[in-house]
Structures are given as structure tokens and as C-alpha cells.
Design a protein around this motif. Structure first.
Motif, PDB file in Angstrom:
ATOM      1  N   GLY A  23       0.821  -1.203   0.000  1.00  0.00           N
ATOM      2  CA  GLY A  23       0.000   0.000   0.000  1.00  0.00           C
ATOM      3  C   GLY A  23       0.853   1.250   0.000  1.00  0.00           C
ATOM      4  O   GLY A  23       2.074   1.191  -0.144  1.00  0.00           O
ATOM      5  N   LEU A  24       0.180   2.373   0.159  1.00  0.00           N
ATOM      6  CA  LEU A  24       0.822   3.695   0.166  1.00  0.00           C
ATOM      7  C   LEU A  24       1.643   3.903  -1.095  1.00  0.00           C
ATOM      8  O   LEU A  24       1.099   3.869  -2.187  1.00  0.00           O
ATOM      9  CB  LEU A  24       1.638   3.881   1.442  1.00  0.00           C
ATOM     10  N   SER A  25       2.956   4.080  -0.976  1.00  0.00           N
ATOM     11  CA  SER A  25       3.768   4.332  -2.164  1.00  0.00           C
ATOM     12  C   SER A  25       3.944   3.079  -3.009  1.00  0.00           C
ATOM     13  O   SER A  25       4.318   3.153  -4.171  1.00  0.00           O
ATOM     14  CB  SER A  25       5.141   4.879  -1.763  1.00  0.00           C
ATOM     15  N   PRO A  72      -2.256  -3.590  -5.234  1.00  0.00           N
ATOM     16  CA  PRO A  72      -2.293  -2.354  -4.447  1.00  0.00           C
ATOM     17  C   PRO A  72      -3.253  -2.500  -3.276  1.00  0.00           C
ATOM     18  O   PRO A  72      -4.288  -3.164  -3.388  1.00  0.00           O
ATOM     19  CB  PRO A  72      -2.788  -1.299  -5.447  1.00  0.00           C
ATOM     20  N   VAL A  73      -2.886  -1.893  -2.149  1.00  0.00           N
ATOM     21  CA  VAL A  73      -3.663  -2.017  -0.915  1.00  0.00           C
ATOM     22  C   VAL A  73      -4.311  -0.686  -0.571  1.00  0.00           C
ATOM     23  O   VAL A  73      -3.690   0.374  -0.682  1.00  0.00           O
ATOM     24  CB  VAL A  73      -2.745  -2.472   0.240  1.00  0.00           C
ATOM     25  N   GLU A  74      -5.551  -0.762  -0.114  1.00  0.00           N
ATOM     26  CA  GLU A  74      -6.251   0.442   0.330  1.00  0.00           C
ATOM     27  C   GLU A  74      -5.734   0.817   1.718  1.00  0.00           C
ATOM     28  O   GLU A  74      -6.109   0.220   2.720  1.00  0.00           O
ATOM     29  CB  GLU A  74      -7.756   0.207   0.388  1.00  0.00           C
ATOM     30  N   ALA A  75      -4.837   1.780   1.753  1.00  0.00           N
ATOM     31  CA  ALA A  75      -4.299   2.272   3.022  1.00  0.00           C
ATOM     32  C   ALA A  75      -4.628   3.757   3.176  1.00  0.00           C
ATOM     33  O   ALA A  75      -5.101   4.197   4.211  1.00  0.00           O
ATOM     34  CB  ALA A  75      -2.794   2.046   3.086  1.00  0.00           C
ATOM     35  N   LYS A  76      -4.390   4.513   2.154  1.00  0.00           N
ATOM     36  CA  LYS A  76      -4.714   5.948   2.097  1.00  0.00           C
ATOM     37  C   LYS A  76      -5.307   6.235   0.719  1.00  0.00           C
ATOM     38  O   LYS A  76      -5.139   5.454  -0.216  1.00  0.00           O
ATOM     39  CB  LYS A  76      -3.456   6.807   2.278  1.00  0.00           C
ATOM     40  N   LEU A  77      -5.966   7.331   0.573  1.00  0.00           N
ATOM     41  CA  LEU A  77      -6.521   7.773  -0.708  1.00  0.00           C
ATOM     42  C   LEU A  77      -7.314   6.682  -1.416  1.00  0.00           C
ATOM     43  O   LEU A  77      -7.257   6.535  -2.630  1.00  0.00           O
ATOM     44  CB  LEU A  77      -5.397   8.286  -1.625  1.00  0.00           C
ATOM     45  N   CYS A  78      -8.017   5.871  -0.645  1.00  0.00           N
ATOM     46  CA  CYS A  78      -8.824   4.761  -1.170  1.00  0.00           C
ATOM     47  C   CYS A  78      -8.002   3.763  -1.992  1.00  0.00           C
ATOM     48  O   CYS A  78      -8.533   3.048  -2.825  1.00  0.00           O
ATOM     49  CB  CYS A  78      -9.991   5.295  -2.005  1.00  0.00           C
ATOM     50  N   LEU A 137      -2.319   2.027  -6.289  1.00  0.00           N
ATOM     51  CA  LEU A 137      -2.639   1.579  -7.648  1.00  0.00           C
ATOM     52  C   LEU A 137      -1.804   2.322  -8.682  1.00  0.00           C
ATOM     53  O   LEU A 137      -1.199   1.715  -9.576  1.00  0.00           O
ATOM     54  CB  LEU A 137      -4.126   1.771  -7.940  1.00  0.00           C
ATOM     55  N   LEU A 138      -1.736   3.636  -8.553  1.00  0.00           N
ATOM     56  CA  LEU A 138      -0.961   4.421  -9.515  1.00  0.00           C
ATOM     57  C   LEU A 138       0.529   4.101  -9.436  1.00  0.00           C
ATOM     58  O   LEU A 138       1.214   4.043 -10.457  1.00  0.00           O
ATOM     59  CB  LEU A 138      -1.210   5.917  -9.305  1.00  0.00           C
ATOM     60  N   VAL A 165      -3.407  -5.783 -10.508  1.00  0.00           N
ATOM     61  CA  VAL A 165      -4.825  -6.095 -10.378  1.00  0.00           C
ATOM     62  C   VAL A 165      -5.472  -4.994  -9.550  1.00  0.00           C
ATOM     63  O   VAL A 165      -4.794  -4.066  -9.103  1.00  0.00           O
ATOM     64  CB  VAL A 165      -5.032  -7.488  -9.730  1.00  0.00           C
ATOM     65  N   GLY A 166      -6.746  -5.094  -9.331  1.00  0.00           N
ATOM     66  CA  GLY A 166      -7.462  -4.070  -8.593  1.00  0.00           C
ATOM     67  C   GLY A 166      -7.052  -3.992  -7.129  1.00  0.00           C
ATOM     68  O   GLY A 166      -6.404  -4.891  -6.579  1.00  0.00           O
ATOM     69  N   ILE A 167      -7.448  -2.918  -6.510  1.00  0.00           N
ATOM     70  CA  ILE A 167      -7.124  -2.644  -5.111  1.00  0.00           C
ATOM     71  C   ILE A 167      -7.674  -3.760  -4.220  1.00  0.00           C
ATOM     72  O   ILE A 167      -8.851  -4.119  -4.321  1.00  0.00           O
ATOM     73  CB  ILE A 167      -7.691  -1.268  -4.703  1.00  0.00           C
ATOM     74  N   ASP A 168      -6.790  -4.317  -3.394  1.00  0.00           N
ATOM     75  CA  ASP A 168      -7.107  -5.383  -2.437  1.00  0.00           C
ATOM     76  C   ASP A 168      -7.512  -6.702  -3.098  1.00  0.00           C
ATOM     77  O   ASP A 168      -8.084  -7.577  -2.444  1.00  0.00           O
ATOM     78  CB  ASP A 168      -8.208  -4.957  -1.456  1.00  0.00           C
TER      79      ASP A 168
END
Length: 157
Positions: free
Chosen positions: A60-62, A81-87, A92-93, A107-110
């Protein structure tokens, strides 16, 4: 063999989604915890010594872990990517904006489950048993939709 590397133990719930599928498929795997920032030497050791054919990096995060893993191997790397901040959009980016020459699938978040399914699709290119199990897995998904559709139709008659 698939190696799942988590940036921290807090990512375990995401890894568990995929581990459940790996157990169902009977595919060999390992799950490790290593931080791209706090323990880069451990990340390198894991990647360099693993017998994995595909790596899944959960962060997550960076979300630098997938990129660091990809920089250490020419084997496929899948970012979760993990949902930690900024959804989770920050992670993801970070995962999808890799520099030229060091690609990382994402893949998608989480979505630890989708990461494992993508890894299995990669392994299925040379393992017909995994390919067969993927086809069966998708058939089960269809059955659930058809069953749900019938239940809903009955409810609104």
C-alpha cells in the motif's frame, strides 16, 4: 510455484484471499513479509533464492514493493495495491506507472484473489492440469450466477 510477498503483516487479509485459491488448486506457494523500504536486503534475498515462477507483491501507500521485486527478476510480477490511504489510488498508480523496461502487472485494489488467478493463468501456459482447474473454477462461477438469476426471477414473479 508462486511467491507472495507482503509489505507488512497488515496485508495478510489480502494474501489470504489468494492463498485459499492456491490451496484449492494444489499449487505450491510461499508467503513472506518484507518491506521495500525497511528491509530491502530481505526482499532481494527472497527474490534471488525463491523457486517461484511468478511473484505477487502486495503493498500500500507508495507501493514500491512490486517495482523492487520486478527490478530483481525477469519473472512475472503481479502487484496488488492495498487500500491504506486515498482509497488505494496512491498504491494503484504506483503499481501501474513503472518505468520502461521494468513491467509489473497489476490487479485491482485489495484483489489478492485476482492476482493469484492471474498467476495461475501464467503457470497454465505450460501446465495443463492448472489450465483444467481454471476452466472448472470458471464453470463454478457461472453456476452461481445462473442459480442467483433463477432465484431473483422467482422473487419478482
Amino acid at each position: 510455484m508462486i511467491c507472495i510477498i507482503m509489505g507488512s503483516e497488515s496485508d495478510l487479509k489480502i494474501a489470504e484471499k489468494g492463498v485459499k485459491i492456491l490451496k484449492e488448486f494444489g499449487v505450491e506457494f510461499e508467503v513472506r513479509v518484507a518491506s521495500a523500504h525497511r528491509t530491502p536486503e530481505l526482499v532481494e534475498k527472497i527474490v534471488k533464492t525463491s523457486k517461484a515462477e511468478v511473484f505477487i507483491a502486495i503493498a500500500g501507500l507508495s507501493a514500491h514493493l512490486p517495482g523492487v521485486v520486478a527490478s530483481l527478476t525477469t519473472k512475472p510480477v503481479i502487484a496488488v495495491p492495498v487500500e491504506a490511504k486515498l482509497c488505494g489510488l496512491d498504491a494503484l498508480l504506483s503499481a501501474v506507472q513503472m518505468p520502461p523496461g521494468i513491467p509489473v502487472a497489476s490487479v485491482g485494489i485489495d484483489r489478492g484473489d485476482n492476482a493469484v488467478l492471474l498467476a495461475l493463468e501464467i503457470l497454465a501456459l505450460k501446465d495443463k492440469n492448472i489450465e483444467k482447474k481454471l476452466i472448472e473454477y470458471r464453470e463454478k462461477m457461472k453456476e452461481k450466477v445462473y442459480t442467483s438469476d433463477e432465484k431473483v426471477k422467482e422473487m419478482f414473479k
